[in-house]
Scaffold this active site. Structure first.
Site: not given
Length: 442
Positions: A331, A405
């Site tokens: 991310c 994630h």
């Protein structure tokens, strides 16, 4: 049936964990339960089943209880913002960056949505277990407290106190919190759980007698200290993690920049006996690690500046060129791997800005105002940054980057997590007066 508020006599007393453990006790008694926290302050969030953004803690509690998640579990979430501001997420969606003083001044405007969330869950479940925040008796903040006093007063919840004996001063914290509560709430306290006791439990028998006889507060249990190492909510819980590296064959460095987020990404690595994880917050020599991970970040540009300031930026670039160490970006860390980051929408910067990034990936990141929220099985995305050429992931010789994630979750970890949740709950329940807890809320 009464709903329950879990009040800590201090921060990090164990409220988050006991919320789902007490929930399992009630489930085993035949009742449906839902976790709830009116307001959470955390950079660690998850995408709920309804596509909204909620705090990791409430998502994990729901997972441990086997219930679906929605914004109703955590209607207000605060994340780090620019300077003294905070990113305000209401009803699972980003509303605005607000100065903290302005947020507290306008707190009453959030009460309707908190009530909507609570009352929606109340109609669907037999019992809501409402986790409090910090201490419920910070006297200068009690009128600004959504998670503790407001919920307990508005809905007449039964209250369980949780006290952390490891910190010391457990008697003063129990007595002080109980007697500083408003009188109507004191009447709703059904007991206290003393948490994180080390050593021979019988040594606290006299302590139980003092709390019950002299303070007049029932003791619902004395729980042994045991690191859980799942559902990391904040940096404090991360610092408390315990990992046995004696049999490790792989050493992984996770770059712990100031606004690192989504610590739960590393739970599978911490659980793996073959992997030793070290969280790196200074410019130590990284050449001894097999893998360097750039984790999620709440403030990507700020953390990128920190990398440059510490010297880690140049060291990571050197390891990329040498191709001896695997580099993984997740991310925010993935976004740092691009040539540059452009924030024309002032998502993070106060004015339109462009910063040079690590330069591993031949594209640039553009921040957009609307946050991207996606969920696919165990993986999920929460980010403002976008890449035209590599919108999902990037792979090359020694680097891998992704917006997702949950990268390290596999079948082994899911089995481990389920077994660990069950085993931990069973161990704690041995030390809890489950019958008394259930009877107190009927």
């Amino acid at each position: 049936m009464h709903n329950i508020s879990i009040f800590g006599t201090s921060s990090d007393a164990g409220k988050s964990t006991l919320t789902w453990i007490i929930g399992r006790i009630l489930q085993e008694a035949g009742y449906t339960v839902a976790p709830f926290k009116a307001q959470n302050v955390s950079n660690n969030a998850h995408v709920a089943d309804d596509g909204s953004e909620i705090a990791i803690a409430q998502h994990f509690q729901a997972k441990a209880l086997g219930v679906k998640t929605s914004w109703h579990n955590n209607p207000v979430l605060l994340k780090s913002g620019r300077g003294s501001s905070a990113s305000l997420i209401v009803g699972g969606k980003v509303v605005v960056d607000k100065d903290v003083r302005e947020y507290y001044r306008d707190l009453d405007s959030l009460k309707p949505i908190v009530k909507e969330a609570y009352e929606t869950l109340d109609k669907k479940y037999d019992c809501i277990i409402a986790e409090g925040a910090g201490s419920p008796v910070e006297l200068n903040l009690m009128d600004k407290d959504l998670s503790n006093i407001f919920i307990a007063s508005e809905y007449n919840t039964k209250i369980i106190l949780v006290a952390d004996i490891e910190k010391g001063g457990v008697f003063a914290s129990i007595y002080g919190v109980y007697h500083l509560l408003p009188e109507p709430l004191r009447a709703n306290v059904i007991g206290v759980i003393v948490n994180k006791f080390r050593g021979d439990m019988s040594l606290f028998d006299e302590g139980v007698r003092i709390i019950e006889k002299e303070f007049g507060i029932p003791v619902l249990g004395v729980l042994p200290f045991e690191p859980f190492n799942l559902g990391f909510e904040d940096s404090q819980s991360l610092r408390n993690y315990v990992q046995d590296c004696s049999k490790s064959t792989r050493h992984v460095a996770v770059i712990a920049y100031p606004t690192m987020s989504n610590y739960t990404d590393f739970e599978p690595l911490l659980a793996d006996p073959n992997t030793c994880v070290e969280f790196v917050s200074s410019n130590i020599d990284l050449s001894g690690y097999q893998c360097i991970i750039l984790p999620g970040s709440k403030r990507v540009m700020q953390d990128l500046f920190w990398l440059k300031e510490t010297g880690l930026f140049k060291q990571i670039q050197r390891h990329y060129k040498e191709e001896k160490i695997h580099l993984i970006g997740i991310c925010g860390g993935y976004q740092m791997m691009f040539e540059r980051i452009i924030d024309n929408e002032c998502v993070e910067a106060q004015k339109p800005s462009t910063v040079d990034a690590l330069g591993f990936i031949d594209d640039e990141i553009h921040f957009q105002k609307e946050k991207i929220l996606k969920s696919d099985s165990d993986k999920y995305e929460i980010h403002h940054g976008t890449s035209q050429k590599y919108p999902h992931e990037y792979k090359s010789k020694n680097i891998y980057g992704t917006f997702s994630h949950g990268l390290f979750v596999d079948a082994w970890f899911k089995r481990y997590e389920k077994e660990r949740i069950t085993a931990f709950a069973e161990k704690m329940k041995v030390h809890l007066d489950s019958k008394r807890i259930v009877q107190s809320v009927l």
